[in-house]
Write a protein that holds these residues in place. Structure first.
Motif, mmCIF file in Angstrom:
data_model
loop_
_atom_site.group_PDB
_atom_site.id
_atom_site.type_symbol
_atom_site.label_atom_id
_atom_site.label_comp_id
_atom_site.label_asym_id
_atom_site.label_seq_id
_atom_site.Cartn_x
_atom_site.Cartn_y
_atom_site.Cartn_z
ATOM 1 N N LEU A 112 19.212 44.436 63.997
ATOM 2 C CA LEU A 112 17.871 44.713 63.625
ATOM 3 C C LEU A 112 17.276 43.644 62.847
ATOM 4 N N ALA A 115 36.395 52.020 64.251
ATOM 5 C CA ALA A 115 36.036 53.489 64.768
ATOM 6 C C ALA A 115 34.891 53.815 63.839
ATOM 7 N N GLY A 116 34.894 53.706 62.634
ATOM 8 C CA GLY A 116 33.979 54.385 61.888
ATOM 9 C C GLY A 116 32.844 53.676 61.351
ATOM 10 N N ASN A 172 29.711 51.315 63.007
ATOM 11 C CA ASN A 172 29.220 50.746 64.143
ATOM 12 C C ASN A 172 28.209 49.383 63.771
ATOM 13 N N VAL A 229 26.364 47.957 65.520
ATOM 14 C CA VAL A 229 24.933 47.593 66.336
ATOM 15 C C VAL A 229 23.952 48.510 65.565
ATOM 16 N N SER A 230 24.608 49.787 65.166
ATOM 17 C CA SER A 230 23.387 50.544 64.527
ATOM 18 C C SER A 230 23.546 50.347 62.772
ATOM 19 N N ASP A 278 25.469 51.764 61.027
ATOM 20 C CA ASP A 278 25.903 53.030 60.663
ATOM 21 C C ASP A 278 27.475 52.835 60.183
ATOM 22 N N SER A 336 31.044 55.450 58.377
ATOM 23 C CA SER A 336 31.307 56.818 57.721
ATOM 24 C C SER A 336 33.077 56.407 57.551
ATOM 25 N N LEU A 337 33.359 55.874 56.544
ATOM 26 C CA LEU A 337 34.708 55.566 56.529
ATOM 27 C C LEU A 337 35.717 56.281 55.429
ATOM 28 N N ALA A 396 29.773 57.225 53.457
ATOM 29 C CA ALA A 396 28.875 57.116 54.640
ATOM 30 C C ALA A 396 27.554 56.475 54.134
ATOM 31 N N GLY A 397 27.110 55.407 55.182
ATOM 32 C CA GLY A 397 25.606 55.023 54.761
ATOM 33 C C GLY A 397 25.360 54.196 56.217
ATOM 34 N N ASN A 398 24.640 53.208 55.785
ATOM 35 C CA ASN A 398 23.975 52.248 56.638
ATOM 36 C C ASN A 398 24.103 51.073 55.979
ATOM 37 N N ASP A 437 20.782 49.435 55.088
ATOM 38 C CA ASP A 437 20.357 50.170 53.891
ATOM 39 C C ASP A 437 21.154 49.806 52.536
#
Lengths: 462, 445
Positions: free
Chosen positions: B257, B373-374, B376, B378-379, B381, B383-384, B406-408, B411
């Protein structure tokens, strides 16, 4: 690959300074990989893995050496290197005359990958790509890969075993990216089997797999954030089986159990799961992704009941850890390649079908989360702490599936979760994964019918 | 080897491959693992592999082998031809002509590794003893490991480039399990470097045991929004997972992005991110990249502003810029992609304790799990599953487990409030100091 006479010389050299047991694992593997990205075939790759590993047991431990030089001289050098490491110990063992066990090949291959032109393999990727892009204009990228491999192994040891096997694998992976321009969401489908190219004629529809991944990615792009907290969770069949794989399977492998580093040590015969849970690890299922004729120590694979009606029945045991545990090996010794000493690993691991109807499982849960598709996960076997990602999730409100939610992960401790499974459905399905552990990355199936966990910590952002 | 290469290049020419390159890796390594005083793993090996690529009709083809026999020459050449023929990638493909001065770097010790195996094993046993001596609640240790190795890379191509470097590595790590009446916890710690002086069992053993014991009695916190400080290693793990967003290859394929955002603020002004293959603190040092291009440092984010993607020859040509020398291969057999070398968040002034003081109340995250796994890439995102400590008024009050953060990542870069001074490179090339990340969603009880 290697004559019995040369093999005997090498095993003798490996035992020259002591050790109770010596083994040679020789591998020749041809791999092909094609990747399609941006609507075009981007890379086409072929490779040859070729090498041998020599293992010598010294008491309850082992020395492992490996090399790419697999002629007689190269193997003798490798064996002497192993023997040199054994120096300080002394216990003499001779080698027994070789026998070649007769056994039936369970996994018949119809179209060997090496006999199929790369052009035909590329076709599979093009079909998958087109199907995924047809789903929505918001599909921004599709990455499809095709992989196959033909592995020939020769395993012989100082107990006289001299055996060979061929393992053929074919797999498709579709990763789809949906994008709004500001946000991306991805989903994957990765079907495979111990098969040749016939996989795509009889078993897997590349278009259906790609569409399924694309639909998940689109749904997640328009989903809201998953809420946080402890709630009941229903996990659907197929890759949902990753919950058992992570929360329990790894902790039943001898790599953890033999060293007291598992929460399930010393619990054989005890209730470790709810009575509705029966779990199996089966290496004999014809042409399944995690199957083999023999394991990487040459032991025939079997069907192993791990948990029966909630009671722990068996661990997964390799030969060396079996000595340490005083238990027989279970045909579970596996390795990524000659560069790894084998150890106990899962094969096709699944929760067996139960008696509950899917409709009732959801309608009686009240409010919670329905995990339609799972992503991957991991575990710390010593404490049982696991985590995995939900690829496609939905809120359940008053027993009804409601809006889609994204970004959820599930965490907990294996022993707790197994006791909290309160429903097991009837329709068992397996899915394919690559499992990483001490002896590298190996193909394994996970599987289960729909199950329900009465309470689990859901990690979301809302 | 020279004979094999000559034959290979001759055969390639005969098959009308216009330009070709061999990438040869040789490895000599040793590893031992100790549990309860026993040598549970003893491994040693000498291996090699050759990756071959060539351009035919403007397309790049790839093949590889570990067997240097006649059959392999045929397989390699046929593989490249078949691969080039099928490939539909329309971007210009390059082999490097060898231009430019390669920086001098000392990545290996002068002599051969002359520490006997028995001495290395003794060091790993000491590691275990140090863990046990630290605290009586350390009940078990496992996978206490020592690994040493020498790694040689050589790139030879038909344009006459022939470059090589040799690198040593020394790694020591351990795992300790602590237990009291009510809880079980584990601690993991390791160090890696290019010289044997990093093999310090007492330091590593003590830290491993301290980590395990410090988590005893850990508990969940209620779900909610908390101020979060990521400790340096946890932040480095996050950066490792998401560093693909800086790859031009990913951007060109719509997987980052950051595409089209050069010159914009993509992080808070306190954040600068640097990629430096010459920095000896990280483990991804190299005098030239996987295409043979000489190495130099680049600033990826400067005071929050996105400056450049990382490039190889192909992505640079496509974007009309110079390569940053970030061509990378995942192994000798891999195709050439783009990857960071030593990529790190530039440290600032404040200590980790001062960051807690600034945050006041919140959660210090010391470990994140299940990144494959938790999170991504590409996005952005994540959540770990996480561990760490709750703190109040800047002081740690209790250990925390069984939570997710969790977050991005995009961000997170914008929301970072403070960057610490404690830069580390945990067992790799990606480094970070501790950071105060503002408020984030924590899921617990």
């Amino acid at each position: 690959m290697l004559s019995q006479q040369a093999a005997a010389e090498v095993l003798n050299a490996a035992l020259a300074s002591g050790g109770e047991f010596a083994e040679i694992f020789l591998e020749d593997r041809r791999d092909n990989a094609l990747v399609l990205q941006d609507n075009r075939i981007e890379t086409v790759h072929s490779g040859r893995i070729h090498g041998a590993g020599i293992r010598v047991y010294v008491g309850l431990n082992a020395v492992y050496t490996y090399t790419n030089a697999t002629d007689r001289d190269g193997l003798l050098r490798c064996a002497r290197q192993a023997a040199a490491a054994v120096q300080e110990y002394r216990s003499l063992a001779g080698i027994k005359p070789f026998y070649v066990p007769q056994r039936e090949n369970i996994h018949h291959i119809k179209l060997l990958p090496s006999a199929v032109a790369a052009r035909k393999k590329a076709e599979v990727l093009r079909m998958a790509n087109a199907a995924a892009r047809d789903v929505s204009a918001e599909i921004a990228q599709v990455i499809c890969s095709y992989k196959d491999s033909e592995q020939d192994v020769l395993i012989c040891n100082s107990d006289g075993l001299f055996t060979t096997d061929r393992r053929v694998y074919t797999r498709l992976a579709c990763q789809v990216v949906a994008s709004s321009g500001m946000e991306n969401q991805t989903a994957t489908e990765s079907p495979g089997a111990m098969m040749g190219y016939e996989l795509f004629e009889t078993h897997v529809d590349p278009e259906a797999s790609a569409r399924s991944a694309a639909e998940t990615a689109i749904r997640m792009l328009h989903a809201s954030q998953c809420p946080s907290g402890i709630m009941p969770v229903v996990i659907d069949n197929g890759f949902g089986g990753v919950i058992f794989h992570e929360a329990c399977g790894h902790s039943l492998e001898a790599t953890s159990v033999a060293f007291g580093m598992s929460e399930f040590c010393g619990k054989l015969g005890q209730q470790i799961a709810a009575p509705c849970v029966t779990a199996i690890d089966d290496g004999t299922l014809a042409n399944e992704w995690g199957s083999e004729n023999i394991d990487d120590e040459g032991t025939p694979t079997n069907k192993l009941v791990l948990i029966e009606n909630g009671v722990l029945k068996n661990y997964m045991i390799d030969r060396l850890n079996g000595k340490r545990m005083g238990m027989a090996p279970t045909g579970s010794a596996r390795r990524q390649s000659y560069a790894f000493a084998p150890t106990s690993r899962m094969r096709n691991t699944y929760i067996a079908p139960g008696n509950d109807a899917d409709d009732e499982i959801i309608s009686s849960m009240g409010d919670g989360l329905y995990a339609a598709k799972m992503g991957g996960g991991s575990v710390n076997p010593a404490t049982g702490e696991f985590n995995f990602a939900v690829q496609e999730g939905y809120l359940v409100k008053d027993g009804k599936i409601a809006e889609p939610v994204r970004g959820a992960s599930l965490i907990g401790k294996g022993a707790d979760i197994l006791m909290k499974i309160d429903r097991v459905g009837r329709n068992m399905k397996m899915a394919q994964g690559m499992c990483g552990s001490l002896s590298g990355s190996v193909p394994t199936n996970v599987g289960q019918p729909m199950i329900r966990v009465s309470g689990i910590t859901v990690g979301g952002r809302a | 080897m020279e004979h094999f290469l000559n034959q290979l290049f001759e055969a390639a020419k005969a098959a009308e491959i216009e330009a070709c390159e061999a990438y040869i890796v040789e490895r000599d390594s040793f590893g031992a693992m100790i549990a309860e005083g026993e040598v549970t793993e003893y491994k040693s090996n000498q291996t090699h592999g050759l990756g071959f690529r060539g351009i035919k009709n403007g397309r790049m083809g790839y093949s590889a082998t570990e067997a240097f026999d006649e059959a392999s020459i045929d397989q390699l050449v046929r593989g490249v031809c078949e691969s080039a023929e099928l490939c539909e990638d329309e971007d210009m493909e390059f082999l490097y002509d060898g231009a430019g001065e390669v920086p001098q770097m000392k990545l290996c010790i002068d002599e051969d590794d002359n520490i006997p195996a028995s001495e290395k094993i003794e060091l790993a046993k000491q590691l275990e003893n140090c863990m046990k001596a630290y605290d009586s609640r350390i009940v078990k240790t496992n996978r206490n490991s020592i690994r040493t190795g020498r790694y040689r890379v050589r790139i030879v191509n038909s344009y006459g480039m022939d470059r090589t470097f040799t690198e040593d590595s020394y790694i020591m790590f351990g795992m300790a399990m602590a237990k009291d009446e009510t809880s079980v916890s584990t601690g993991f710690y390791g160090v890696a470097g290019r010289t044997p002086d990093i093999l310090q069992p007492e330091k590593i053993g003590t830290e491993t045991a301290r980590r395990a014991v410090s988590m005893l009695g850990a508990r969940q916190v209620p779900s909610g929004q908390y101020r979060v400080v990521f400790e340096n290693e946890a932040m480095a793990d996050l950066l490792q997972t998401f560093c693909g967003i800086f790859s031009a290859e990913n951007a060109q394929k719509g997987l980052s992005l950051l595409k089209g955002r050069q010159g914009e603020a993509v992080a808070c002004a306190a954040v600068s991110i640097i990629d430096d293959p010459l920095l000896l603190d990280g483990l991804e040092c190299r005098p030239f990249d996987a295409e043979g291009v000489p190495s130099c440092a680049h600033t990826v984010i400067e005071d929050g502003v996105f400056k450049t993607f990382l490039h190889n020859l192909k992505t640079a040509y496509k974007d009309g810029v110079q390569t940053t020398g970030n061509a990378s291969k995942a192994g000798y057999a891999s195709a050439v992609h783009v990857a960071p070398s030593n990529l790190y968040i530039k440290p600032a002034q404040k200590t980790a304790d001062e960051l807690l003081g600034i945050a006041g109340n919140g959660i210090l995250i010391t470990e994140v799990s299940g990144l494959h796994a938790g999170a991504n890439p590409v996005s952005g995102d994540f959540s770990l599953l996480s561990k760490g400590f709750a703190f109040e008024n800047g002081k740690i009050v209790h250990a925390v487990e069984q939570i997710t953060v969790a977050g991005n990542f995009y961000d997170l870069l914008m929301n970072i409030r403070e960057v610490g001074n404690d830069l580390v490179f945990p067992l790799g090339g990606i480094g970070s100091p501790s950071v105060f990340a503002g408020e984030m969603a924590i899921s617990g009880s």
